[in-house]
Design an enzyme around this catalytic site. Structure first.
Site, short mmCIF file in Angstrom:
data_model
loop_
_atom_site.label_atom_id
_atom_site.label_comp_id
_atom_site.label_asym_id
_atom_site.label_seq_id
_atom_site.Cartn_x
_atom_site.Cartn_y
_atom_site.Cartn_z
N SER A 249 2.12 65.91 27.73
CA SER A 249 2.32 64.77 26.84
C SER A 249 2.64 65.20 25.42
O SER A 249 3.33 64.47 24.70
CB SER A 249 1.08 63.87 26.85
OG SER A 249 0.85 63.35 28.15
N HIS A 314 -1.33 63.76 22.49
CA HIS A 314 -0.28 62.76 22.31
C HIS A 314 0.04 62.56 20.83
O HIS A 314 1.22 62.56 20.44
CB HIS A 314 -0.72 61.43 22.92
CG HIS A 314 -1.03 61.49 24.39
ND1 HIS A 314 -2.17 62.11 24.88
CD2 HIS A 314 -0.37 60.99 25.46
CE1 HIS A 314 -2.19 62.00 26.19
NE2 HIS A 314 -1.12 61.32 26.58
#
Length: 375
Positions: A249, A314
């Site tokens: 991610s 993220h």
């Protein structure tokens, strides 16, 4: 007396100026007679043609002047193309191209999807070659799928694999108890929580990463992706010291945030269809993925299994995309080393790396962090 002396001096200067004017007039007259005599004997060569007047510059000369000004900031290939006349592309717009093959239509779609300037879109379309192909993002996605299938078959679990007691024993997962194994700060990108995370990352990598790689090249996009992955694991090691990390991610959010920031910064020049709707959908999908990661981190269904993977990767990838990625995407056909902003971003990223390395070496022992035992 002083007044008379000044008048005499002024009169002498006036005489001198008048004599100088007469001499210049005589020289011009002689040159005119000589030119007329030469023109009577033979025509002037092409190089002696007087050319257009200052106020009568034609359109081609103006375009050439503008292109020369633009070429001063471009790479050597761009300069050679301008010098050879290849910068003057034959058509006004790519949408008017008739009889294109399926692949060339895809290249045209990529040009309108990624580049904000019509001249750059046309330039990319006409100079694009199939070699080298965009192999990095495709290879990373294929490797992630293969690793997931292998661990899925081995564990007999395809969703929430991190709850399996054997999952964290993988040599690819980043775990705070194995910080000394430096390769884990990168190899965790091949492991995923489950089928939903793998599907989300693979879809974005192929839909956004491959077009970006086609336009900006393998080196730039691979650097951006790996910088996001490395920043993700290091950020987790600083801000969430007990949590492991899995999934790509960090790199995916670096690509997505860089592309979205480029679209916003060049909103008027982008010609991709339904750009507002697509941006809203991308933000909703990215936000939902972050929300799922936050829920898994703080509300796991099996608390006894230990801390779940952190969501800070993220956010770190998004920061890398907005800073480093936006600088890369705005420098199409330009050397990054010629951009002042690029060196500022590299300095900031290098400072972060040094701080994270010292943090991982010293901070865990100094702070007495209660990390879970390594599997």
């Amino acid at each position: 007396m002083r007044v008379l002396w000044l008048c005499a001096r002024w009169a002498g200067i006036s005489v001198t100026l008048s004599e100088l004017g007469e001499r210049r007039a005589e020289q011009a007259e002689r040159a005119g007679r000589g030119g007329a005599e030469r023109s009577a004997e033979q025509p002037l060569p092409a190089s002696a043609d007087p050319g257009p007047r200052p106020g009568s510059m034609d359109r081609s000369s103006l375009l050439q002047l503008i292109q020369e000004q633009i070429s001063s900031k471009r790479s050597s290939s761009f300069k050679r193309a301008i010098a050879n006349g290849q910068r003057a592309l034959p058509r006004d717009g790519l949408l008017d191209e008739p009889g294109l093959s399926v692949y060339k239509r895809f290249v045209r779609y990529v040009a309108y999807e990624i580049l904000p300037c019509e001249v750059d879109r046309r330039w990319y379309f006409y100079r694009h070659r199939t070699c080298p192909p965009p192999v990095f993002m495709a290879s990373v996605t294929l490797a992630q799928i293969i690793v997931f299938l292998c661990y899925g078959a081995r564990l007999n679990k395809w969703v929430l694999q991190t709850y399996h007691p054997e999952y964290m024993k993988s040599p690819l997962v980043y775990h705070p108890g194995h910080r000394a194994r430096a390769w884990r700060f990168l190899t965790y990108m091949f492991m995923h929580v489950g089928l939903e995370q793998l599907g989300f990352n693979a879809l974005l990598q192929l839909m956004i990463g491959v077009p970006l790689e086609m336009v900006h090249g393998v080196l730039r996009i691979s650097l951006l992706y790996l910088a996001g992955v490395l920043a993700g694991s290091l950020t987790v090691s600083i801000t969430d010291m007990r949590a492991p990390v899995v999934g790509g991610s960090g790199g995916v959010y670096a690509l997505c945030s860089a592309h979205l920031a480029n679209v916003v910064m060049n909103w008027a020049g982008m010609r991709c269809p339904y750009k507002l709707l697509r941006m809203v959908l991308a933000l909703v999908c990215m936000s939902s993925e972050v929300g799922r990661a936050v829920w898994l981190r703080f509300s796991p269904p099996l608390p006894a299994s230990g801390p779940q993977p952190s969501f800070m990767a993220h956010l770190a990838g998004a920061v890398v995309g907005v800073s480093m990625g936006l600088t890369i995407l705005r420098s199409y056909e330009e050397r990054l080393r010629d951009q002042c902003g690029w060196w500022v971003v590299l300095l900031a990223y290098g400072t972060f790396l040094l701080f994270a390395i010292f943090w991982n070496v010293f901070a865990y022992d100094l702070l007495g962090a209660d990390i879970p035992p390594p599997p």
